[in-house]
Design a protein around this motif. Structure first.
Motif, PDB file in Angstrom:
ATOM      1  N   ALA A  99       0.739  -1.327   0.058  1.00  0.00           N
ATOM      2  CA  ALA A  99      -0.028  -0.123   0.012  1.00  0.00           C
ATOM      3  C   ALA A  99       0.952   1.212  -0.114  1.00  0.00           C
ATOM      4  N   SER A 100       0.566   2.225   0.893  1.00  0.00           N
ATOM      5  CA  SER A 100       1.432   3.378   0.859  1.00  0.00           C
ATOM      6  C   SER A 100       1.185   4.213   2.308  1.00  0.00           C
ATOM      7  N   THR A 101       2.205   4.912   2.684  1.00  0.00           N
ATOM      8  CA  THR A 101       2.003   5.626   4.006  1.00  0.00           C
ATOM      9  C   THR A 101       0.699   6.585   3.390  1.00  0.00           C
ATOM     10  N   ALA A 102       0.702   6.965   2.387  1.00  0.00           N
ATOM     11  CA  ALA A 102      -0.810   7.806   2.190  1.00  0.00           C
ATOM     12  C   ALA A 102      -1.980   7.317   2.797  1.00  0.00           C
ATOM     13  N   ILE A 154      -7.812   9.883  -4.919  1.00  0.00           N
ATOM     14  CA  ILE A 154      -8.298   8.498  -5.198  1.00  0.00           C
ATOM     15  C   ILE A 154      -7.134   7.622  -4.774  1.00  0.00           C
ATOM     16  N   TYR A 155      -5.821   8.002  -5.134  1.00  0.00           N
ATOM     17  CA  TYR A 155      -4.769   6.987  -5.014  1.00  0.00           C
ATOM     18  C   TYR A 155      -4.799   6.697  -3.537  1.00  0.00           C
ATOM     19  N   THR A 156      -5.071   7.901  -2.786  1.00  0.00           N
ATOM     20  CA  THR A 156      -5.107   7.519  -1.366  1.00  0.00           C
ATOM     21  C   THR A 156      -5.875   6.724  -0.742  1.00  0.00           C
ATOM     22  N   PRO A 206      -2.874  10.892   4.538  1.00  0.00           N
ATOM     23  CA  PRO A 206      -3.225  11.323   3.329  1.00  0.00           C
ATOM     24  C   PRO A 206      -2.667  12.218   2.279  1.00  0.00           C
ATOM     25  N   GLN A 207      -2.406  11.633   1.167  1.00  0.00           N
ATOM     26  CA  GLN A 207      -1.684  12.453   0.205  1.00  0.00           C
ATOM     27  C   GLN A 207      -2.706  13.360  -0.379  1.00  0.00           C
ATOM     28  N   VAL A 208      -2.861  14.617   0.004  1.00  0.00           N
ATOM     29  CA  VAL A 208      -3.836  15.329  -0.526  1.00  0.00           C
ATOM     30  C   VAL A 208      -3.953  15.706  -1.903  1.00  0.00           C
ATOM     31  N   ARG A 215       3.405  20.106  -0.929  1.00  0.00           N
ATOM     32  CA  ARG A 215       3.396  20.047   0.545  1.00  0.00           C
ATOM     33  C   ARG A 215       3.319  18.805   1.024  1.00  0.00           C
ATOM     34  N   ASP A 216       2.777  17.765   0.170  1.00  0.00           N
ATOM     35  CA  ASP A 216       2.588  16.338   0.833  1.00  0.00           C
ATOM     36  C   ASP A 216       4.057  15.635   0.808  1.00  0.00           C
ATOM     37  N   ASN A 217       4.889  16.231   0.060  1.00  0.00           N
ATOM     38  CA  ASN A 217       6.532  15.719  -0.111  1.00  0.00           C
ATOM     39  C   ASN A 217       7.328  16.470   0.484  1.00  0.00           C
ATOM     40  N   ALA A 218       6.915  17.658   1.144  1.00  0.00           N
ATOM     41  CA  ALA A 218       7.889  18.441   1.651  1.00  0.00           C
ATOM     42  C   ALA A 218       8.855  17.975   2.880  1.00  0.00           C
ATOM     43  N   ASN A 219       8.397  17.154   3.774  1.00  0.00           N
ATOM     44  CA  ASN A 219       9.271  16.670   4.858  1.00  0.00           C
ATOM     45  C   ASN A 219       9.585  15.204   4.656  1.00  0.00           C
ATOM     46  N   CYS A 220       9.360  14.816   3.578  1.00  0.00           N
ATOM     47  CA  CYS A 220       9.967  13.253   3.295  1.00  0.00           C
ATOM     48  C   CYS A 220      11.432  13.073   2.609  1.00  0.00           C
ATOM     49  N   LYS A 221      11.807  12.154   3.130  1.00  0.00           N
ATOM     50  CA  LYS A 221      13.250  11.989   2.569  1.00  0.00           C
ATOM     51  C   LYS A 221      13.004  10.751   1.595  1.00  0.00           C
ATOM     52  N   THR A 222      13.385  11.090   0.430  1.00  0.00           N
ATOM     53  CA  THR A 222      13.245   9.908  -0.695  1.00  0.00           C
ATOM     54  C   THR A 222      14.206   8.655  -0.268  1.00  0.00           C
ATOM     55  N   GLN A 223      13.656   7.472  -0.598  1.00  0.00           N
ATOM     56  CA  GLN A 223      14.422   6.329   0.022  1.00  0.00           C
ATOM     57  C   GLN A 223      14.451   5.394  -1.303  1.00  0.00           C
ATOM     58  N   PRO A 257       5.259   1.535   1.896  1.00  0.00           N
ATOM     59  CA  PRO A 257       6.431   2.606   1.670  1.00  0.00           C
ATOM     60  C   PRO A 257       5.856   3.910   1.613  1.00  0.00           C
ATOM     61  N   GLY A 258       7.036   4.647   2.032  1.00  0.00           N
ATOM     62  CA  GLY A 258       6.819   6.406   1.812  1.00  0.00           C
ATOM     63  C   GLY A 258       7.525   6.504   0.578  1.00  0.00           C
ATOM     64  N   LEU A 259       7.816   7.908   0.301  1.00  0.00           N
ATOM     65  CA  LEU A 259       8.437   8.235  -0.684  1.00  0.00           C
ATOM     66  C   LEU A 259       9.609   7.316  -1.342  1.00  0.00           C
ATOM     67  N   THR A 260       9.585   6.778  -2.518  1.00  0.00           N
ATOM     68  CA  THR A 260      10.543   5.973  -2.890  1.00  0.00           C
ATOM     69  C   THR A 260      10.904   6.307  -4.188  1.00  0.00           C
ATOM     70  N   ASP A 261      12.169   6.289  -4.719  1.00  0.00           N
ATOM     71  CA  ASP A 261      12.564   6.646  -6.102  1.00  0.00           C
ATOM     72  C   ASP A 261      12.393   5.646  -6.977  1.00  0.00           C
ATOM     73  N   THR A 262      11.437   5.726  -7.575  1.00  0.00           N
ATOM     74  CA  THR A 262      11.100   4.703  -8.542  1.00  0.00           C
ATOM     75  C   THR A 262      10.436   5.530 -10.042  1.00  0.00           C
ATOM     76  N   GLY A 263       9.829   4.694 -10.944  1.00  0.00           N
ATOM     77  CA  GLY A 263       9.263   5.302 -12.000  1.00  0.00           C
ATOM     78  C   GLY A 263       7.797   5.489 -11.798  1.00  0.00           C
ATOM     79  N   LEU A 264       7.390   5.730 -10.706  1.00  0.00           N
ATOM     80  CA  LEU A 264       5.716   5.791 -10.582  1.00  0.00           C
ATOM     81  C   LEU A 264       5.158   7.049 -10.839  1.00  0.00           C
ATOM     82  N   VAL A 265       6.151   8.258 -10.530  1.00  0.00           N
ATOM     83  CA  VAL A 265       5.799   9.486 -10.980  1.00  0.00           C
ATOM     84  C   VAL A 265       6.688   9.832 -12.483  1.00  0.00           C
TER      85      VAL A 265
HETATM   86  C1  LIG Z   1       4.681  11.682   1.322  1.00  0.00           C
HETATM   87  C2  LIG Z   1       3.901  10.575   0.305  1.00  0.00           C
HETATM   88  C3  LIG Z   1       4.127   9.218   0.646  1.00  0.00           C
HETATM   89  C4  LIG Z   1       3.207   8.415  -0.206  1.00  0.00           C
HETATM   90  C5  LIG Z   1       3.951   8.041  -1.336  1.00  0.00           C
HETATM   91  C6  LIG Z   1       3.251   7.292  -2.322  1.00  0.00           C
HETATM   92  O1  LIG Z   1       2.171   6.627  -2.133  1.00  0.00           O
HETATM   93  C7  LIG Z   1       3.451   7.607  -3.617  1.00  0.00           C
HETATM   94  C8  LIG Z   1       4.554   8.358  -4.115  1.00  0.00           C
HETATM   95  C9  LIG Z   1       4.760   8.805  -5.617  1.00  0.00           C
HETATM   96  C10 LIG Z   1       5.705   9.061  -5.993  1.00  0.00           C
HETATM   97  C11 LIG Z   1       7.120   8.735  -5.721  1.00  0.00           C
HETATM   98  C12 LIG Z   1       7.984   9.589  -6.551  1.00  0.00           C
HETATM   99  C13 LIG Z   1       9.302   9.426  -6.351  1.00  0.00           C
HETATM  100  C14 LIG Z   1      10.185  10.157  -7.085  1.00  0.00           C
HETATM  101  C15 LIG Z   1      11.662  10.217  -6.938  1.00  0.00           C
HETATM  102  O2  LIG Z   1      11.984   9.645  -8.302  1.00  0.00           O
HETATM  103  C16 LIG Z   1      12.209  11.552  -6.815  1.00  0.00           C
HETATM  104  O3  LIG Z   1      12.284  12.409  -8.278  1.00  0.00           O
HETATM  105  C17 LIG Z   1      11.256  12.606  -5.926  1.00  0.00           C
HETATM  106  C18 LIG Z   1      12.407  13.522  -5.513  1.00  0.00           C
HETATM  107  C19 LIG Z   1      11.707  14.274  -4.309  1.00  0.00           C
HETATM  108  C20 LIG Z   1      12.552  14.764  -3.121  1.00  0.00           C
HETATM  109  O4  LIG Z   1      12.376  15.827  -2.753  1.00  0.00           O
HETATM  110  O5  LIG Z   1      13.658  14.004  -3.063  1.00  0.00           O
END
Ligand SMILES: CCCCCC(=O)/C=C/C=C\C=C\C=C\[C@@H](O)[C@@H](O)CCCC(=O)O
Ligand code: NAI
Length: 252
Positions: free
Chosen positions: A137-140, A150-152, A144-146, A209-217, A183-191
């Motif tokens: 699933a997702s930390t969303a 719908i993804y949320t 909630p990822q505002v 805003r949703d991603n402001a305080n997240c560290k990409t893993q 998972p939280g924000l993860t470096d993949t091809g989803l976006v």
């Molecule tokens: C805080 C949101 C958690 C939920 C995450 C989720 O379900 C979906 C995330 C979707 C996209 C992820 C994108 C990843 C992007 C990386 O490739 C990188 O480009 C993003 C860099 C952003 C940063 O600040 O490091």
């Protein structure tokens, strides 16, 4: 859980988190059935992983999780080739609220299809040996990822599904345990192009805003977390893996 010789079917396995799960399972001695809609990349990945971990340990099945008969064939092929099935990982997902019906069909209905098939092929009540279902699933679901309501919603639903099926009642009936990794924000091809994946261009500020305080893993980090969760996760448990930290159990 000793993964040596176990057989895992993984959806969305040709890229990102699904690929990381697959490689980590292979490293631990499991055999993997890589299921993905993208057969070009899927076949290529299967060749690469086969060369690294043994060709007899890797299978690719072209499979769209929105298509039940195709998905069913992937289960049948996996069991035909490997002679058993122990772990089903419902991981395939998309994030595009503009195509929300497809999003629901992949992220939620796809997980439901995979879950029903997992019970059919692994359930002790259906002649199987029992096993484990892991849903991504997702930390969303918890925050909630505002920008993508719908993804949320699909992620909320997958957590609810897993908690209900994860109850001891279903474990006693089927011998199948169910877990969910968020998972939280993860470096993949989803976006690929976020502007085109949000319902409205006005939601871009919310995305920031949703991603402001997240560290990409990395996806490899999530892959390693899967092994820990498979080893110690109780049925019905919900695991958050974010900011590159160790998995932690979410207890509501
Ligand atoms: C805080 C949101 C958690 C939920 C995450 C989720 O379900 C979906 C995330 C979707 C996209 C992820 C994108 C990843 C992007 C990386 O490739 C990188 O480009 C993003 C860099 C952003 C940063 O600040 O490091
Ligand atoms: N990347 C992130 O930040 C996060 C991802 N997730 C979830 O992780 C899961 C995996 O996503 P990622 O690896 O990031 O994405 P990704 O886009 O890198 O990989 C997704 C894979 O799923 C496959 N796929 C898409 N639709 C399919 C279908 N109908 N049938 C079969 N396969 C299909 C794609 O071909 C691709 O190989 C998704 O469920 C996603 O919602 C959750 C939280 C954060």
């Amino acid at each position: 859980m000793d993964l040596k010789g176990k057989v895992a079917l993984i959806t969305g396995a040709a890229a990102g988190i699904g690929l990381a799960y697959s490689e980590e399972l292979l490293k631990h001695g499991a055999k993997v059935s890589l299921c993905d809609i993208d057969s070009d990349i899927g076949e290529q990945i299967a060749d690469e992983l086969g060369a690294k971990y043994g060709r007899k340990n890797v299978l690719f099945c072209q499979c769209d999780v929105t298509d039940y008969p195709q998905y069913e064939e992937a289960f049948e092929m996996t069991i035909k080739v490997f002679n058993r099935l122990d772990i089903v990982i419902n991981n395939a997902g998309v994030m595009n609220d503009r195509f929300w019906e497809l999003e629901v069909d992949v992220n939620l209905n796809g997980v439901i299809r995979g879950t029903l098939l997992a019970y059919r092929f692994m359930g002790k009540d259906r002649g199987g040996q029992g096993g484990t279902i892991v849903n991504t699933a997702s930390t969303a679901f918890a925050r909630p990822q505002v920008s993508t309501p719908i993804y949320t919603a699909t992620n909320y639903a997958v957590v609810g599904l897993t908690r209900a099926y994860g109850d001891q009642y279903h474990v006693n009936l089927t011998g199948v345990r169910s877990l969910v990794l968020c998972p939280g924000l993860t470096d993949t091809g989803l976006v690929k192009e976020i502007r085109k994946q949000l319902m409205s261009s006005e939601y871009e500020a919310a995305w920031q805003r949703d991603n402001a305080n997240c560290k990409t893993q990395s996806s490899e980090h999530v892959g390693r977390a899967l092994i820990e969760i498979l080893t110690k996760g109780q049925s019905g448990s919900v695991w958050v893996v974010e900011n590159g930290q160790a998995p932690r159990e979410w207890r509501g």
